[in-house]
Design an enzyme around this catalytic site. Structure first.
Site, PDB file in Angstrom:
ATOM      1  CB  CYS A   1      -0.968  -0.007   1.171  1.00  0.00           C
ATOM      2  SG  CYS A   1      -2.135  -1.368   1.062  1.00  0.00           S
TER       3      CYS A   1
ATOM      4  CG  ASN B   1      -6.605  -1.031   0.437  1.00  0.00           C
ATOM      5  OD1 ASN B   1      -5.867  -0.523  -0.405  1.00  0.00           O
ATOM      6  ND2 ASN B   1      -6.142  -1.576   1.545  1.00  0.00           N
TER       7      ASN B   1
ATOM      8  CG  HIS C   1      -3.255   3.225   1.964  1.00  0.00           C
ATOM      9  ND1 HIS C   1      -3.595   2.886   0.674  1.00  0.00           N
ATOM     10  CD2 HIS C   1      -3.462   2.106   2.716  1.00  0.00           C
ATOM     11  CE1 HIS C   1      -3.976   1.622   0.650  1.00  0.00           C
ATOM     12  NE2 HIS C   1      -3.904   1.127   1.864  1.00  0.00           N
TER      13      HIS C   1
HETATM   14  O1  UT7 Z   1      -4.005  -1.361   3.224  1.00  0.00           O
HETATM   15  C1  UT7 Z   1      -3.289  -1.706   4.362  1.00  0.00           C
HETATM   16  C2  UT7 Z   1      -3.760  -2.941   4.858  1.00  0.00           C
HETATM   17  N1  UT7 Z   1      -5.067  -3.105   5.363  1.00  0.00           N
HETATM   18  C3  UT7 Z   1      -5.636  -2.344   6.318  1.00  0.00           C
HETATM   19  O2  UT7 Z   1      -5.212  -1.286   6.688  1.00  0.00           O
HETATM   20  C4  UT7 Z   1      -6.858  -2.931   6.975  1.00  0.00           C
HETATM   21  C5  UT7 Z   1      -6.746  -2.865   8.466  1.00  0.00           C
HETATM   22  N2  UT7 Z   1      -7.823  -3.503   9.155  1.00  0.00           N
HETATM   23  C6  UT7 Z   1      -9.140  -3.176   9.046  1.00  0.00           C
HETATM   24  O3  UT7 Z   1      -9.501  -2.318   8.269  1.00  0.00           O
HETATM   25  C7  UT7 Z   1     -10.128  -3.846   9.961  1.00  0.00           C
HETATM   26  O4  UT7 Z   1      -9.417  -4.568  10.923  1.00  0.00           O
HETATM   27  C8  UT7 Z   1     -11.121  -4.781   9.222  1.00  0.00           C
HETATM   28  C9  UT7 Z   1     -12.114  -3.948   8.424  1.00  0.00           C
HETATM   29  C10 UT7 Z   1     -10.389  -5.731   8.320  1.00  0.00           C
HETATM   30  C11 UT7 Z   1     -11.919  -5.577  10.233  1.00  0.00           C
HETATM   31  O5  UT7 Z   1     -12.567  -4.712  11.137  1.00  0.00           O
HETATM   32  P1  UT7 Z   1     -12.484  -4.979  12.707  1.00  0.00           P
HETATM   33  O6  UT7 Z   1     -13.311  -3.962  13.344  1.00  0.00           O
HETATM   34  O7  UT7 Z   1     -11.026  -5.016  13.058  1.00  0.00           O
HETATM   35  O8  UT7 Z   1     -13.183  -6.379  12.849  1.00  0.00           O
HETATM   36  P2  UT7 Z   1     -12.570  -7.761  13.366  1.00  0.00           P
HETATM   37  O9  UT7 Z   1     -11.579  -8.298  12.378  1.00  0.00           O
HETATM   38  O10 UT7 Z   1     -12.146  -7.583  14.775  1.00  0.00           O
HETATM   39  O11 UT7 Z   1     -13.851  -8.646  13.326  1.00  0.00           O
HETATM   40  C12 UT7 Z   1     -14.999  -8.346  14.079  1.00  0.00           C
HETATM   41  C13 UT7 Z   1     -16.071  -9.371  13.739  1.00  0.00           C
HETATM   42  C14 UT7 Z   1     -15.543 -10.806  13.731  1.00  0.00           C
HETATM   43  O12 UT7 Z   1     -16.549 -11.624  14.268  1.00  0.00           O
HETATM   44  P3  UT7 Z   1     -16.402 -12.203  15.767  1.00  0.00           P
HETATM   45  O13 UT7 Z   1     -15.133 -12.992  15.754  1.00  0.00           O
HETATM   46  O14 UT7 Z   1     -16.348 -10.979  16.631  1.00  0.00           O
HETATM   47  O15 UT7 Z   1     -17.639 -13.011  15.913  1.00  0.00           O
HETATM   48  C15 UT7 Z   1     -15.399 -11.119  12.262  1.00  0.00           C
HETATM   49  O16 UT7 Z   1     -15.555 -12.484  11.964  1.00  0.00           O
HETATM   50  O17 UT7 Z   1     -16.561  -9.129  12.422  1.00  0.00           O
HETATM   51  C16 UT7 Z   1     -16.524 -10.334  11.675  1.00  0.00           C
HETATM   52  N3  UT7 Z   1     -16.322  -9.992  10.264  1.00  0.00           N
HETATM   53  C17 UT7 Z   1     -17.337  -9.739   9.434  1.00  0.00           C
HETATM   54  N4  UT7 Z   1     -18.659  -9.714   9.629  1.00  0.00           N
HETATM   55  C18 UT7 Z   1     -19.438  -9.407   8.575  1.00  0.00           C
HETATM   56  C19 UT7 Z   1     -15.152  -9.875   9.601  1.00  0.00           C
HETATM   57  N5  UT7 Z   1     -15.395  -9.533   8.322  1.00  0.00           N
HETATM   58  C20 UT7 Z   1     -16.745  -9.448   8.209  1.00  0.00           C
HETATM   59  C21 UT7 Z   1     -17.609  -9.138   7.140  1.00  0.00           C
HETATM   60  N6  UT7 Z   1     -18.938  -9.123   7.363  1.00  0.00           N
HETATM   61  N7  UT7 Z   1     -17.144  -8.838   5.897  1.00  0.00           N
END
Ligand code: UT7
Length: 333
Positions: free
Chosen positions: A117, A288, A258
């Site tokens: 990125c 992204n 970014h």
């Molecule tokens: O470009 C540089 C690289 N990338 C980034 O900068 C991305 C950095 N990370 C993020 O943007 C966020 O961490 C995400 C958007 C990927 C995830 O958001 P989060 O608030 O950190 O959620 P999480 O990974 O802690 O997941 C929360 C819950 C989980 O369920 P449980 O375990 O709490 O029951 C996930 O399984 O949300 C669930 N989940 C989803 N639910 C519905 C994960 N993806 C999804 C989805 N739809 N697409």
């Protein structure tokens, strides 16, 4: 031998996204997700995705042609091409070589920059050096990715995040009175490697039936780890580059981060004390796009009338690696 460095400006900027749109509603039919979750957790509404057979150099060419036109030069005037990409058409030859041929940039040499990125910011800095040292008068920096080629559309944790796109700038020497690039600050931290990677397809784990069966040729991400690192490092690198150039964050006219997650951008901007009016966020339309997000955001800022000649612009990125980057410049278009 280098005697003195020349000041460098952006002489042309152009972007391209493929026409096909993948909406949150489309993703609801592919994985167990909802429009509400995606919007609330990321800010993304839709992303653009290539059709079959379209590769990174195709998107890069569209963006590059526009930037070359705006700079008022021809491809033959380019002395150097850097392409930031995580999704090269092929591992080799480089996408820079393929792009050089497509553009008929007969006097350019160049290479790909692997910085995920931070690809655009690192390609920009590399190309800038070629102009600053007098090695060439015009250099092309591209950020281009076809993320859809390495996304697992059965993995809801990653497939909602990414899209395809490209952006390019032509860099040229600036005279003493023209707005120009001021400084850059980059760092890498390889301890973050496992948090965001594509495990197979390289020399560590070459492609095999097993790697394909295990879906190891796709992006794997520990989202929470990347999220925390991105917020902390975006603030840190921005403060460093501003301080060492004797600027206060309040003097920044436009913060172009970014575009990975709306919450990352707003958290970093809040920590820097930057109001919403100085922050561009356009990831709702593109997701992204990895190396393409910053030029896409700059182009949208221009379309929205939010960038004028002389403005103090701060670019910042955090990506897989980890890679961290910032560029401070006076807007020159
Ligand atoms: O470009 C540089 C690289 N990338 C980034 O900068 C991305 C950095 N990370 C993020 O943007 C966020 O961490 C995400 C958007 C990927 C995830 O958001 P989060 O608030 O950190 O959620 P999480 O990974 O802690 O997941 C929360 C819950 C989980 O369920 P449980 O375990 O709490 O029951 C996930 O399984 O949300 C669930 N989940 C989803 N639910 C519905 C994960 N993806 C999804 C989805 N739809 N697409």
């Amino acid at each position: 031998m280098v005697k003195s460095l020349r000041r460098v400006k952006i002489a042309g900027l152009s972007t391209y996204v493929p026409p096909k749109v993948l909406t949150n509603a489309d993703l609801e039919t592919l994985v167990d997700t909802t429009n509400e979750w995606i919007l609330q957790r990321t800010g993304i509404k839709e992303r653009h995705i290539v059709g079959p057979g379209v590769a990174t150099s195709d998107l890069a060419k569209e963006a590059a042609c526009g930037a070359i036109r705006q700079a008022g030069i021809t491809a033959a005037d380019l002395g150097f091409i850097a392409v930031g990409t995580t999704t090269p058409d092929t591992i080799f030859p480089s996408t820079a070589c393929l792009l050089q041929h497509k553009l008929a940039a007969s006097h350019a040499w160049g290479f790909d920059v692997g910085a995920a990125c931070s690809g655009f910011v690192y390609a920009f800095t590399t190309a800038m050096q070629m102009v600053a040292t007098g090695s060439t008068d015009h250099a092309l920096a591209v950020g281009a990715d076809v993320m859809s080629s390495i996304i697992d559309y059965t993995d809801r944790a990653t497939c909602v995040l990414f899209g395809d796109g490209a952006g390019a700038v032509v860099l040229a020497a600036a005279d003493d009175t023209e707005p120009a690039v001021i400084d850059f600050a980059h760092e890498i931290d390889g301890s973050g490697g496992p948090a965001l990677c594509m495990p197979a397809g390289g020399s560590r784990m070459p492609a095999s039936h097993e790697t394909v069966d295990k879906r190891l040729h796709y992006v794997k991400q520990d989202g929470a780890t990347v999220f925390k690192f991105a917020v902390r490092k975006t603030e840190e690198i921005c403060r460093r580059i501003l301080e060492r150039n004797h600027f206060d964050p309040s003097q920044v006219d436009l913060f172009v981060s970014h575009q990975a997650n709306r919450r990352i951008i707003t958290a970093a901007a809040d920590r820097l004390g930057l109001p919403e009016s100085k922050v561009i966020i356009n990831l709702e339309m593109y997701g992204n796009t990895t190396a393409a997000t910053i030029p896409l955001a700059l182009a949208d800022a221009i379309r929205q009338g939010r960038l004028k000649k002389g403005d103090l612009v701060l670019l910042a990125s955090v990506g897989a690696g980890f890679t961290v980057g910032a560029v401070l410049l006076r807007w020159s278009l």
